[in-house]
Design a protein around this motif. Structure first.
Motif, PDB file in Angstrom:
ATOM      1  N   UNK A   1      27.655  30.536  48.878  1.00  0.00           N
ATOM      2  CA  UNK A   1      27.445  30.375  50.307  1.00  0.00           C
ATOM      3  C   UNK A   1      27.620  31.669  51.092  1.00  0.00           C
ATOM      4  N   UNK A   2      28.407  32.604  50.547  1.00  0.00           N
ATOM      5  CA  UNK A   2      28.717  33.839  51.272  1.00  0.00           C
ATOM      6  C   UNK A   2      28.531  35.041  50.358  1.00  0.00           C
ATOM      7  N   UNK A   3      27.994  36.112  50.933  1.00  0.00           N
ATOM      8  CA  UNK A   3      27.772  37.337  50.151  1.00  0.00           C
ATOM      9  C   UNK A   3      29.029  38.189  50.049  1.00  0.00           C
ATOM     10  N   UNK A   4      29.971  37.982  50.933  1.00  0.00           N
ATOM     11  CA  UNK A   4      31.264  38.681  50.863  1.00  0.00           C
ATOM     12  C   UNK A   4      32.346  37.676  51.230  1.00  0.00           C
ATOM     13  N   UNK A   5      33.406  37.659  50.439  1.00  0.00           N
ATOM     14  CA  UNK A   5      34.463  36.662  50.599  1.00  0.00           C
ATOM     15  C   UNK A   5      35.804  37.357  50.714  1.00  0.00           C
ATOM     16  N   UNK A   6      36.620  36.903  51.659  1.00  0.00           N
ATOM     17  CA  UNK A   6      37.966  37.457  51.842  1.00  0.00           C
ATOM     18  C   UNK A   6      38.924  36.314  52.148  1.00  0.00           C
ATOM     19  N   UNK A   7      39.966  36.197  51.336  1.00  0.00           N
ATOM     20  CA  UNK A   7      41.001  35.195  51.516  1.00  0.00           C
ATOM     21  C   UNK A   7      42.361  35.866  51.431  1.00  0.00           C
ATOM     22  N   UNK A   8      43.336  35.305  52.114  1.00  0.00           N
ATOM     23  CA  UNK A   8      44.713  35.778  52.001  1.00  0.00           C
ATOM     24  C   UNK A   8      45.559  34.604  51.547  1.00  0.00           C
ATOM     25  N   UNK A   9      46.050  34.679  50.319  1.00  0.00           N
ATOM     26  CA  UNK A   9      46.735  33.541  49.720  1.00  0.00           C
ATOM     27  C   UNK A   9      48.163  33.398  50.251  1.00  0.00           C
ATOM     28  N   UNK A  10      48.815  32.360  49.799  1.00  0.00           N
ATOM     29  CA  UNK A  10      50.194  32.062  50.183  1.00  0.00           C
ATOM     30  C   UNK A  10      51.108  32.351  48.996  1.00  0.00           C
ATOM     31  N   UNK A  11      52.366  32.731  49.233  1.00  0.00           N
ATOM     32  CA  UNK A  11      53.283  32.966  48.099  1.00  0.00           C
ATOM     33  C   UNK A  11      53.431  31.776  47.162  1.00  0.00           C
ATOM     34  N   UNK A  12      53.187  30.574  47.659  1.00  0.00           N
ATOM     35  CA  UNK A  12      53.315  29.393  46.814  1.00  0.00           C
ATOM     36  C   UNK A  12      52.011  29.021  46.119  1.00  0.00           C
ATOM     37  N   UNK A  13      51.109  29.983  45.970  1.00  0.00           N
ATOM     38  CA  UNK A  13      49.910  29.804  45.152  1.00  0.00           C
ATOM     39  C   UNK A  13      49.969  30.836  44.020  1.00  0.00           C
ATOM     40  N   UNK A  14      50.661  30.515  42.932  1.00  0.00           N
ATOM     41  CA  UNK A  14      50.866  31.521  41.881  1.00  0.00           C
ATOM     42  C   UNK A  14      49.685  31.714  40.940  1.00  0.00           C
TER      43      UNK A  14
END
Length: 338
Positions: free
Chosen positions: A125-138
């Motif tokens: 769906x997107x040509x560039x992706x940016x996410x900022x995860x959470x400390x509780x997603x190991x």
């Protein structure tokens, strides 16, 4: 990984993802309820916070059949590209709360499938992706293994740090040396807390956006810089949170009554977040910088167990925050095509 691969991630159908789909969501009460229920949900993904920001935010659910299993928040810039907003510290993925019918192995397998679907589906769906995860997603393996063994584009997972401080007992009566949170701090921070008290520094809780704005802009002006994030956005988030009853602002003053430091916290169902701090550059040596946080912890402890000191990603800032005895926590900026 192609769209077809999302339907049959492992050879032989070892992990069937055909029941999953990505569906656009609305920033509404249902979204907020999911964010509240997710172990990775935070204030930064709530509509009250996002409504004060400039940006085209695109929330999505991951559904298994019709049951929400995860959510992600993207900020679209242009031409199907996304980027991170500096004030949205965590944007996902946010997983659904634990299913009491699943044991640990089943829960981990379900989480892995959901994250694998996200890692494969977003590039469709997107040509560039940016996410900022959470400390509780190991578990970032689905992102690290995207296009594994092929020449296709790979996700980059940039390590970031924050710090959590358990403030339980900070408000306890009795000698300072017996205070459990005071005892967590290093020697120099404990000295600063005592020096501030001896110097007559006092802290009051009050929402004074004008005072904060003047301090905030003075810090940048002293360095010859333009405020970034903008004063308008920072002040806008504070105003929105204050209207929702989710803002706590503390101002420390010298013995003569001159304001020296401000600390601003946002609240959600799990913890308080140290959102912003600002100081009078002329009073940098007046002990108010330490006092405003210490006194805030003591006040917040009546209602909150934990404070996210929100970012220890530079040497001086990291030392200052960790000197209160906070626990280092890891999260990641996850990017593809950026």
């Amino acid at each position: 990984m192609s769209g077809a691969d999302t339907k049959n991630f492992y050879r032989g159908g070892m992990m069937d993802l055909t029941d999953y789909r990505l569906e656009a969501a609305q920033l509404d009460d249902s979204w907020d309820q999911f964010v509240d229920s997710s172990p990775q949900g935070t204030l930064f993904c709530q509509q009250v916070f996002l409504s004060a920001l400039t940006g085209c935010f695109r929330p999505f659910y991951v559904l298994k059949k019709n049951e929400p299993k995860a959510a992600v928040l993207l900020m679209e810039t242009s031409d199907a590209r996304t980027d991170l907003h500096e004030l949205v510290i965590h944007s996902g993925p946010m997983l659904a709360g634990p299913d009491p019918q699943q044991n640990r192995a089943q829960a981990l397998s379900e989480e892995f499938r959901v994250l694998s679907f996200i890692a494969a589906e977003l590039p469709e769906k997107f040509s560039a992706i940016a996410l900022s995860t959470h400390p509780d997603l190991p578990d970032l393996r689905p992102f690290l293994w995207h296009n594994y063994g092929s020449d296709g584009p790979k996700y980059d997972c940039d390590l970031r740090y924050t710090a959590y401080l358990d403030i339980t007992g900070a408000d306890a009566a009795g000698p300072l040396n017996d205070n459990p949170v005071y005892k967590l701090a290093n020697k120099s921070r404990r000295q600063e807390i005592r020096y501030a008290a001896k110097a007559g520094v006092t802290t009051v809780e009050e929402v004074d956006l004008g005072l904060f704005e003047s301090f905030y802009e003075a810090v940048f002006e002293r360095q010859g810089l333009t405020p970034e994030p903008t004063t308008k956005e920072v002040s806008g988030t504070m105003a929105a949170l204050a209207d929702a009853g989710l803002l706590r602002m503390f101002v420390s003053r010298t013995a003569s009554g001159q304001p020296g430091s401000i600390a601003v916290f946002g609240l959600d169902a799990r913890r308080a977040y140290y959102l912003y701090g600002a100081n009078d550059p002329a009073l940098r040596d007046g002990h108010t910088g330490t006092a405003v946080l210490w006194d805030a912890f003591c006040a917040l402890a009546k209602d909150v167990r934990e404070v996210d000191l929100e970012g220890v990603n530079s040497p001086m800032r990291g030392y200052f925050k960790l000197s209160f005895g906070a626990e280092l926590r890891l999260y990641h900026h996850v990017r593809l095509g950026c």
